[in-house]
Design a protein around this motif. Structure first.
Motif, mmCIF file in Angstrom:
data_model
loop_
_atom_site.group_PDB
_atom_site.id
_atom_site.type_symbol
_atom_site.label_atom_id
_atom_site.label_comp_id
_atom_site.label_asym_id
_atom_site.label_seq_id
_atom_site.Cartn_x
_atom_site.Cartn_y
_atom_site.Cartn_z
ATOM 1 N N THR A 92 0.812 -1.305 -0.302
ATOM 2 C CA THR A 92 -0.129 -0.155 -0.149
ATOM 3 C C THR A 92 0.887 1.421 0.060
ATOM 4 O O THR A 92 1.840 1.522 0.629
ATOM 5 N N ILE A 93 0.378 2.281 -0.687
ATOM 6 C CA ILE A 93 1.259 2.974 -0.999
ATOM 7 C C ILE A 93 0.691 4.257 -0.752
ATOM 8 O O ILE A 93 -1.337 4.299 -1.322
ATOM 9 N N LEU A 94 0.411 5.287 0.420
ATOM 10 C CA LEU A 94 0.364 6.533 0.355
ATOM 11 C C LEU A 94 0.776 7.709 0.240
ATOM 12 O O LEU A 94 2.156 8.211 -0.628
ATOM 13 N N TYR A 95 0.122 8.596 -1.188
ATOM 14 C CA TYR A 95 0.208 9.144 -2.040
ATOM 15 C C TYR A 95 -0.434 11.121 -0.923
ATOM 16 O O TYR A 95 -1.678 10.565 -1.049
ATOM 17 N N ALA A 96 0.185 11.882 -0.405
ATOM 18 C CA ALA A 96 -0.367 12.893 0.667
ATOM 19 C C ALA A 96 0.324 14.290 0.284
ATOM 20 O O ALA A 96 1.457 14.509 0.734
ATOM 21 N N PRO A 97 0.444 15.066 -1.073
ATOM 22 C CA PRO A 97 0.921 15.909 -1.433
ATOM 23 C C PRO A 97 0.197 17.443 -0.374
ATOM 24 O O PRO A 97 -0.573 17.336 -0.014
ATOM 25 N N THR A 98 1.207 18.283 -0.715
ATOM 26 C CA THR A 98 1.430 19.159 0.396
ATOM 27 C C THR A 98 0.371 19.961 -0.495
ATOM 28 O O THR A 98 -0.050 19.972 -1.875
ATOM 29 N N PHE A 99 -0.893 21.068 0.083
ATOM 30 C CA PHE A 99 -1.278 22.071 -1.531
ATOM 31 C C PHE A 99 -0.569 23.337 -1.121
ATOM 32 O O PHE A 99 -1.365 24.055 -2.896
ATOM 33 N N SER A 100 0.288 23.400 -0.857
ATOM 34 C CA SER A 100 1.064 24.641 -1.170
ATOM 35 C C SER A 100 1.242 24.119 -2.660
ATOM 36 O O SER A 100 2.138 23.674 -2.960
ATOM 37 N N PRO A 101 0.472 25.639 -3.445
ATOM 38 C CA PRO A 101 1.376 25.411 -5.378
ATOM 39 C C PRO A 101 3.124 25.481 -5.228
ATOM 40 O O PRO A 101 3.115 25.194 -6.442
ATOM 41 N N ALA A 102 3.923 26.290 -4.389
ATOM 42 C CA ALA A 102 4.809 25.904 -4.871
ATOM 43 C C ALA A 102 5.743 25.171 -4.580
ATOM 44 O O ALA A 102 6.751 24.131 -4.592
ATOM 45 N N LEU A 103 4.468 23.904 -3.700
ATOM 46 C CA LEU A 103 5.735 22.793 -3.095
ATOM 47 C C LEU A 103 4.708 21.557 -3.502
ATOM 48 O O LEU A 103 5.351 20.593 -3.300
ATOM 49 N N SER A 104 3.941 21.614 -3.956
ATOM 50 C CA SER A 104 2.993 20.863 -4.169
ATOM 51 C C SER A 104 3.447 19.547 -5.609
ATOM 52 O O SER A 104 3.462 20.389 -6.283
ATOM 53 N N SER A 105 3.220 18.282 -5.423
ATOM 54 C CA SER A 105 3.724 17.826 -6.274
ATOM 55 C C SER A 105 2.354 17.267 -7.265
ATOM 56 O O SER A 105 2.304 16.778 -8.058
ATOM 57 N N ALA A 106 1.612 17.167 -6.855
ATOM 58 C CA ALA A 106 0.319 16.955 -7.562
ATOM 59 C C ALA A 106 0.040 16.676 -8.953
ATOM 60 O O ALA A 106 -0.719 16.121 -9.828
ATOM 61 N N SER A 107 0.313 18.421 -9.554
ATOM 62 C CA SER A 107 -0.344 18.200 -10.970
ATOM 63 C C SER A 107 1.158 17.459 -11.407
ATOM 64 O O SER A 107 0.628 16.630 -12.622
ATOM 65 N N ALA A 108 2.580 18.006 -11.504
ATOM 66 C CA ALA A 108 3.090 16.959 -11.824
ATOM 67 C C ALA A 108 3.289 15.555 -11.966
ATOM 68 O O ALA A 108 3.730 14.784 -12.984
#
Length: 343
Positions: A155-171
């Protein structure tokens, strides 16, 4: 009976403060909650929790101490103002900013204690006591999160931060989407910060793979227990996960530490996850060393230490402390926000 107040503005506050609420009740005392703003989901409150509906009620409650996981607290609410923090995100701007609101900082571990003691030397109007973080009191014995289509797989947990400059969600979206479809030996739990932009959340919710489960819950400890590794970026959650002595993969972490498996290209995610799942003893030793600096307490008694620290300051106020900064503009803004003009 002693009365205490929890001053909250975000849903993550519940998991931080409920262990402290339990400790207060065990001592035969009482605690009430006051909500600032409109970001709290009232459904998260439990039936037996006392809620103060107005700021006038919070003032009249006359708490002995006010415990705050956020950055600000009104000066006009009575009681010792205690900062208990909302996370470990020391790499983010503002974590070590002294705003002149608090009488006591209850720090999580030596790393934070040393930094705040240096700040105290420059601004000697507050006290610093290392206590550990109340939220961790439930971490080590939490029951692992379960979901309907859970399988016997890594099981892999993916939990990105919300800060636009630091978040990996889009990438990382395309890579996570692809890996979830091509690697059935893994399953993904995706947990977003409450402040994550809705369009990004919806993008992940739209993934069709059976190996992905996007969750919404205020209780993070069961989620951490359920995962074998975590994938994140520059988020406080990576330190919490590390307390369980589990491997951490980060994407473009702001200040990569030796215990992090940090990548800067999405294409490296697959190989780094494989490495994390086969963590060697050296990597685990690095994780343990980081834990010793960030939060060495694994006894589940941090809430007791926080309450003891507050009582220590209340019963024997330290000599030589200077008055807190006047901060007239901030105080006026707070009064305007809460519509409170009594003096």
């Amino acid at each position: 009976m002693k009365q205490y107040l929890f001053y909250i503005a975000h849903n993550y506050s519940f998991e931080i403060l409920r262990p402290l609420q339990q400790e207060i009740r065990l001592r035969g005392d009482e605690v009430a909650w006051f909500v600032e703003g409109n970001e709290i989901d009232a459904n998260y409150f439990e039936q037996n929790e006392k809620i103060l509906e107005t700021v006038d009620q919070a003032v009249e409650y006359n708490p002995r101490a006010v415990f705050v996981p956020g950055n600000l607290v009104p000066d006009f609410i009575p009681g010792l103002k205690v900062q208990v923090f909302h996370g470990f995100e020391w790499k983010k701007k503002g974590h070590f900013r002294e705003r002149g609101c608090f009488d006591l900082y209850c720090t999580q571990g030596p790393f934070f204690t040393q930094r705040f003691e240096k700040m105290h030397a420059e601004h000697p109007h507050f006290s610093v006591i290392e206590t550990g973080w109340p939220k961790t009191d439930t971490l080590f014995n939490a029951k692992a999160y379960d979901w309907p289509n859970k399988r016997d797989a890594k099981t892999i947990l993916y939990a990105p931060t919300f800060s636009p400059a630091l978040s990996s969600a889009s990438a990382l979206f395309s890579e996570i989407s692809q890996l979830s479809k091509t690697h059935n030996e893994w399953q993904w739990i995706i947990k977003f910060h409450p402040k994550m932009p809705k369009d990004l959340v919806e993008q992940y919710q739209g993934l069709t793979s059976d190996n992905i489960h996007v969750i919404e819950t205020a209780a993070l400890a069961p989620v951490l227990q359920a995962a074998d590794i975590i994938v994140s970026d520059t988020s406080s959650i990576i330190t919490e996960f590390g307390l369980l002595n589990k491997p951490i993969v980060t994407f473009k972490n702001k200040e990569p530490e030796p215990h992090l498996l940090n990548i800067s290209e999405a294409k490296d995610l697959f190989s780094t996850i494989e490495k994390a799942l086969k963590a060697d003893s050296l990597l685990l030793e690095k994780i343990q060393y980081n834990t010793s600096l960030m939060h060495p307490y694994v006894d589940g008694n941090s809430s007791a230490r926080v309450l003891d620290a507050a009582e220590k300051i209340i019963q024997a106020p330290p000599a030589g402390l200077k008055p807190k900064p006047r901060n007239w503009l901030r105080k006026l803004r707070t009064r305007k926000k809460l519509c409170y003009w009594k003096f």
